[in-house]
Design a protein around this motif. Structure first.
Motif, PDB file in Angstrom:
ATOM      1  N   HIS A  79      -1.808  -2.664  -9.391  1.00  0.00           N
ATOM      2  CA  HIS A  79      -0.592  -3.658  -8.136  1.00  0.00           C
ATOM      3  C   HIS A  79      -0.478  -1.245  -7.402  1.00  0.00           C
ATOM      4  CE1 HIS A  79       1.959  -6.716  -9.085  1.00  0.00           C
ATOM      5  NE2 HIS A  79       0.389  -7.358  -8.661  1.00  0.00           N
ATOM      6  N   VAL A  80      -0.101  -0.846  -7.594  1.00  0.00           N
ATOM      7  CA  VAL A  80       0.021   0.462  -7.450  1.00  0.00           C
ATOM      8  C   VAL A  80      -1.060   0.530  -6.709  1.00  0.00           C
ATOM      9  CG1 VAL A  80      -0.008   3.047  -8.445  1.00  0.00           C
ATOM     10  CG2 VAL A  80       0.773   1.327  -9.837  1.00  0.00           C
ATOM     11  N   GLN A  81      -2.849   0.776  -7.561  1.00  0.00           N
ATOM     12  CA  GLN A  81      -3.702   1.311  -7.220  1.00  0.00           C
ATOM     13  C   GLN A  81      -4.405   0.031  -5.682  1.00  0.00           C
ATOM     14  OE1 GLN A  81      -6.775   0.175  -9.925  1.00  0.00           O
ATOM     15  NE2 GLN A  81      -5.956   1.708 -11.616  1.00  0.00           N
ATOM     16  N   LEU A  82      -3.667  -0.736  -5.727  1.00  0.00           N
ATOM     17  CA  LEU A  82      -3.916  -1.959  -4.413  1.00  0.00           C
ATOM     18  C   LEU A  82      -2.815  -0.795  -3.456  1.00  0.00           C
ATOM     19  CD1 LEU A  82      -4.089  -5.132  -5.838  1.00  0.00           C
ATOM     20  CD2 LEU A  82      -5.808  -4.413  -4.118  1.00  0.00           C
ATOM     21  N   LEU A  83      -2.161  -0.578  -3.576  1.00  0.00           N
ATOM     22  CA  LEU A  83      -1.049   0.138  -2.727  1.00  0.00           C
ATOM     23  C   LEU A  83      -1.624   1.267  -2.286  1.00  0.00           C
ATOM     24  CD1 LEU A  83       2.705  -1.295  -4.052  1.00  0.00           C
ATOM     25  CD2 LEU A  83       1.367  -1.554  -1.735  1.00  0.00           C
ATOM     26  N   ARG A  84      -2.023   1.717  -2.637  1.00  0.00           N
ATOM     27  CA  ARG A  84      -3.008   2.856  -2.653  1.00  0.00           C
ATOM     28  C   ARG A  84      -3.781   2.620  -1.297  1.00  0.00           C
ATOM     29  NH1 ARG A  84      -4.171   8.327  -3.873  1.00  0.00           N
ATOM     30  NH2 ARG A  84      -1.409   8.924  -3.156  1.00  0.00           N
ATOM     31  N   GLU A  85      -4.755   1.882  -1.923  1.00  0.00           N
ATOM     32  CA  GLU A  85      -5.948   1.406  -0.897  1.00  0.00           C
ATOM     33  C   GLU A  85      -5.658   0.686   0.680  1.00  0.00           C
ATOM     34  OE1 GLU A  85     -10.332  -1.522  -1.086  1.00  0.00           O
ATOM     35  OE2 GLU A  85      -9.000  -1.670  -2.704  1.00  0.00           O
ATOM     36  N   LEU A  86      -4.530   0.010   0.586  1.00  0.00           N
ATOM     37  CA  LEU A  86      -4.122   0.027   1.732  1.00  0.00           C
ATOM     38  C   LEU A  86      -3.669   0.844   2.316  1.00  0.00           C
ATOM     39  CD1 LEU A  86      -2.644  -2.265   3.042  1.00  0.00           C
ATOM     40  CD2 LEU A  86      -0.402  -2.089   2.010  1.00  0.00           C
ATOM     41  N   ARG A 114       1.974   8.379 -11.520  1.00  0.00           N
ATOM     42  CA  ARG A 114       2.029   9.779 -12.237  1.00  0.00           C
ATOM     43  C   ARG A 114       0.199  10.002 -12.228  1.00  0.00           C
ATOM     44  NH1 ARG A 114       3.121   9.668 -16.701  1.00  0.00           N
ATOM     45  NH2 ARG A 114       5.617   9.322 -15.872  1.00  0.00           N
ATOM     46  N   ALA A 115      -0.535   9.327 -12.144  1.00  0.00           N
ATOM     47  CA  ALA A 115      -1.860   9.390 -11.864  1.00  0.00           C
ATOM     48  C   ALA A 115      -2.654   9.722 -10.661  1.00  0.00           C
ATOM     49  CB  ALA A 115      -2.567   8.446 -13.113  1.00  0.00           C
ATOM     50  N   LEU A 116      -1.844   9.056  -9.606  1.00  0.00           N
ATOM     51  CA  LEU A 116      -2.704   9.055  -8.510  1.00  0.00           C
ATOM     52  C   LEU A 116      -1.658  10.042  -7.865  1.00  0.00           C
ATOM     53  CD1 LEU A 116      -2.892   5.520  -7.764  1.00  0.00           C
ATOM     54  CD2 LEU A 116      -4.654   7.079  -8.325  1.00  0.00           C
ATOM     55  N   GLY A 117      -0.272  10.953  -7.845  1.00  0.00           N
ATOM     56  CA  GLY A 117       0.194  11.760  -7.695  1.00  0.00           C
ATOM     57  C   GLY A 117       1.310  11.619  -6.326  1.00  0.00           C
ATOM     58  N   ILE A 118       1.742  10.031  -7.107  1.00  0.00           N
ATOM     59  CA  ILE A 118       2.825   8.984  -6.316  1.00  0.00           C
ATOM     60  C   ILE A 118       4.144   9.185  -6.930  1.00  0.00           C
ATOM     61  CG2 ILE A 118       3.490   6.368  -5.338  1.00  0.00           C
ATOM     62  CD1 ILE A 118       0.576   6.083  -5.481  1.00  0.00           C
ATOM     63  N   VAL A 119       5.060   9.516  -5.689  1.00  0.00           N
ATOM     64  CA  VAL A 119       6.833   9.557  -6.879  1.00  0.00           C
ATOM     65  C   VAL A 119       6.684   8.206  -6.593  1.00  0.00           C
ATOM     66  CG1 VAL A 119       9.174  10.547  -6.124  1.00  0.00           C
ATOM     67  CG2 VAL A 119       6.465  11.666  -6.109  1.00  0.00           C
ATOM     68  N   VAL A 120       7.949   7.471  -7.372  1.00  0.00           N
ATOM     69  CA  VAL A 120       8.093   6.386  -8.162  1.00  0.00           C
ATOM     70  C   VAL A 120       9.638   6.312  -7.954  1.00  0.00           C
ATOM     71  CG1 VAL A 120       8.818   4.592  -9.507  1.00  0.00           C
ATOM     72  CG2 VAL A 120       6.168   5.508  -8.837  1.00  0.00           C
ATOM     73  N   PRO A 241      -7.292  -3.309   5.226  1.00  0.00           N
ATOM     74  CA  PRO A 241      -8.194  -2.581   5.582  1.00  0.00           C
ATOM     75  C   PRO A 241      -9.681  -3.467   5.078  1.00  0.00           C
ATOM     76  CG  PRO A 241      -6.963  -0.691   4.116  1.00  0.00           C
ATOM     77  CD  PRO A 241      -6.725  -2.165   4.193  1.00  0.00           C
ATOM     78  N   PRO A 242     -10.696  -3.157   5.779  1.00  0.00           N
ATOM     79  CA  PRO A 242     -11.508  -4.493   5.764  1.00  0.00           C
ATOM     80  C   PRO A 242     -12.266  -4.915   4.369  1.00  0.00           C
ATOM     81  CG  PRO A 242     -12.222  -3.031   7.868  1.00  0.00           C
ATOM     82  CD  PRO A 242     -11.605  -2.958   7.009  1.00  0.00           C
ATOM     83  N   SER A 243     -12.552  -3.544   3.104  1.00  0.00           N
ATOM     84  CA  SER A 243     -12.297  -3.438   1.596  1.00  0.00           C
ATOM     85  C   SER A 243     -11.500  -4.799   1.529  1.00  0.00           C
ATOM     86  CB  SER A 243     -12.675  -2.452   1.687  1.00  0.00           C
ATOM     87  OG  SER A 243     -11.370  -1.853   1.637  1.00  0.00           O
ATOM     88  N   LEU A 244     -10.071  -4.389   1.743  1.00  0.00           N
ATOM     89  CA  LEU A 244      -9.476  -4.597   1.214  1.00  0.00           C
ATOM     90  C   LEU A 244      -9.169  -6.810   1.337  1.00  0.00           C
ATOM     91  CD1 LEU A 244      -7.420  -3.567  -1.326  1.00  0.00           C
ATOM     92  CD2 LEU A 244      -5.313  -4.002   0.674  1.00  0.00           C
ATOM     93  N   LEU A 245      -9.662  -6.602   3.121  1.00  0.00           N
ATOM     94  CA  LEU A 245      -9.812  -8.419   2.406  1.00  0.00           C
ATOM     95  C   LEU A 245     -10.958  -9.340   2.227  1.00  0.00           C
ATOM     96  CD1 LEU A 245      -8.463  -8.188   6.871  1.00  0.00           C
ATOM     97  CD2 LEU A 245      -7.144  -9.164   5.386  1.00  0.00           C
ATOM     98  N   ALA A 246     -11.723  -7.961   2.947  1.00  0.00           N
ATOM     99  CA  ALA A 246     -13.163  -9.247   1.981  1.00  0.00           C
ATOM    100  C   ALA A 246     -13.204  -9.429   0.438  1.00  0.00           C
ATOM    101  CB  ALA A 246     -14.439  -7.461   2.120  1.00  0.00           C
ATOM    102  N   ARG A 247     -12.390  -8.850  -0.391  1.00  0.00           N
ATOM    103  CA  ARG A 247     -11.950  -9.462  -1.682  1.00  0.00           C
ATOM    104  C   ARG A 247     -11.014 -10.351  -1.931  1.00  0.00           C
ATOM    105  NH1 ARG A 247     -11.323  -4.050  -2.754  1.00  0.00           N
ATOM    106  NH2 ARG A 247      -9.367  -4.290  -3.466  1.00  0.00           N
ATOM    107  N   ALA A 248     -10.299 -10.251  -0.771  1.00  0.00           N
ATOM    108  CA  ALA A 248      -8.870 -11.831  -1.133  1.00  0.00           C
ATOM    109  C   ALA A 248      -9.383 -13.507  -0.731  1.00  0.00           C
ATOM    110  CB  ALA A 248      -8.225 -11.218   0.351  1.00  0.00           C
ATOM    111  N   ASP A 249      -8.432 -13.539  -2.067  1.00  0.00           N
ATOM    112  CA  ASP A 249      -9.135 -14.985  -2.228  1.00  0.00           C
ATOM    113  C   ASP A 249      -8.404 -15.995  -1.099  1.00  0.00           C
ATOM    114  OD1 ASP A 249     -10.355 -14.490  -5.006  1.00  0.00           O
ATOM    115  OD2 ASP A 249      -9.015 -13.445  -5.714  1.00  0.00           O
TER     116      ASP A 249
END
Length: 253
Positions: A79-86, A114-120, A241-249
């Motif tokens: 979920h964190v990775q997808l938000l970073r991609e968004l 933390r690994a992506l430098g994002i504060v929670v 992002p198109p990369s995200l839309l392309a992977r959507a089920d």
């Protein structure tokens, strides 16, 4: 409540049912407290069955509980990775969670962020009446997105309320289940609910055929789905992002 589930499971055990299908962590715990003799098949997004004491191992549970259990730590990190991609510029996000049930998910989100430098920033769910104040406070603190961790207390009754509150506060929101996105959350990523029920039904059938749950390996979901609500994206003024839309089920328009 778990106590109510325990009472209901005690009554089922008294009736000598062949199997109890328990559909959330409170139901599984209640059933396990009620009986060690009646087979229990669990369907659970939140619990590590070994850490919770339901099973000696995933491969050989050993007791009267088997079922389908999600590896939530892996999903929460995704979920964190997808938000970073968004939004590649995201630097702070809020997490709405049910303590202590979602503690493992919460830790996984913190580690991934933390690994992506994002504060929670954490918002502990105490009920719907707290939400109107909690989300504006986190946006004032700089949160740019919201992760809602899986919990029956939100999932079963308050999906629409949480999704609407996130939209009102201009927070892109990612959740676990497709029905939450259908109720207005921006994105959902998680296991196929249909596949999980089918797998659990297979375990029930094996038990009805004479198998003992302690001998049936606990299953992990194998099919995961990404759902994007474009109606919510438009309301937020976001371009997916198109990369995200392309992977959507599934894309909700």
């Amino acid at each position: 409540s778990q106590e109510r589930f325990r009472q209901l499971a005690t009554e089922l055990a008294r009736l000598r049912v062949q199997v109890i299908y328990a559909l959330n962590p409170y139901a599984i715990r209640g059933a396990r407290e009620a009986t060690k003799a009646v087979p229990i098949v669990g369907y659970d997004y939140e619990t590590d069955p070994v850490a919770a004491g339901f099973a000696e191992s995933l491969a050989r549970p050993g007791g009267n509980v088997t079922g389908v259990f999600v590896d939530q730590a892996t999903v929460s990190a995704k979920h964190v990775q997808l938000l970073r991609e968004l939004s590649p510029s995201i630097s702070r996000l809020a997490v709405l969670w049910d303590a202590p049930l979602a503690a493992a998910q919460h830790q996984a989100v913190n580690d991934a962020a933390r690994a992506l430098g994002i504060v929670v920033s954490s918002i502990v769910w105490t009920g719907p009446e707290e939400l109107p104040a909690a989300l504006p406070a986190t946006t004032r603190d700089g949160a740019q997105a919201l992760i809602v961790l899986s919990t029956p207390r939100i999932q079963d009754r308050y999906r629409g309320l949480v999704a609407a509150s996130a939209l009102k506060n201009r927070l892109p929101c990612i959740v676990l289940t497709a029905n939450f996105a259908q109720d207005g959350a921006l994105m959902a990523y998680g296991p196929s609910q249909r596949e999980m029920h089918r797998t659990a039904a297979t375990l029930v059938a094996k038990i009805l055929g004479g198998a003992w749950p302690g001998d049936l390996p606990i299953e992990r979901p194998t099919r995961f789905e990404l759902v994007i609500n474009l109606k919510t994206a438009k309301a937020l003024g976001l371009t997916i992002p198109p990369s995200l839309l392309a992977r959507a089920d599934q894309v909700i328009e």
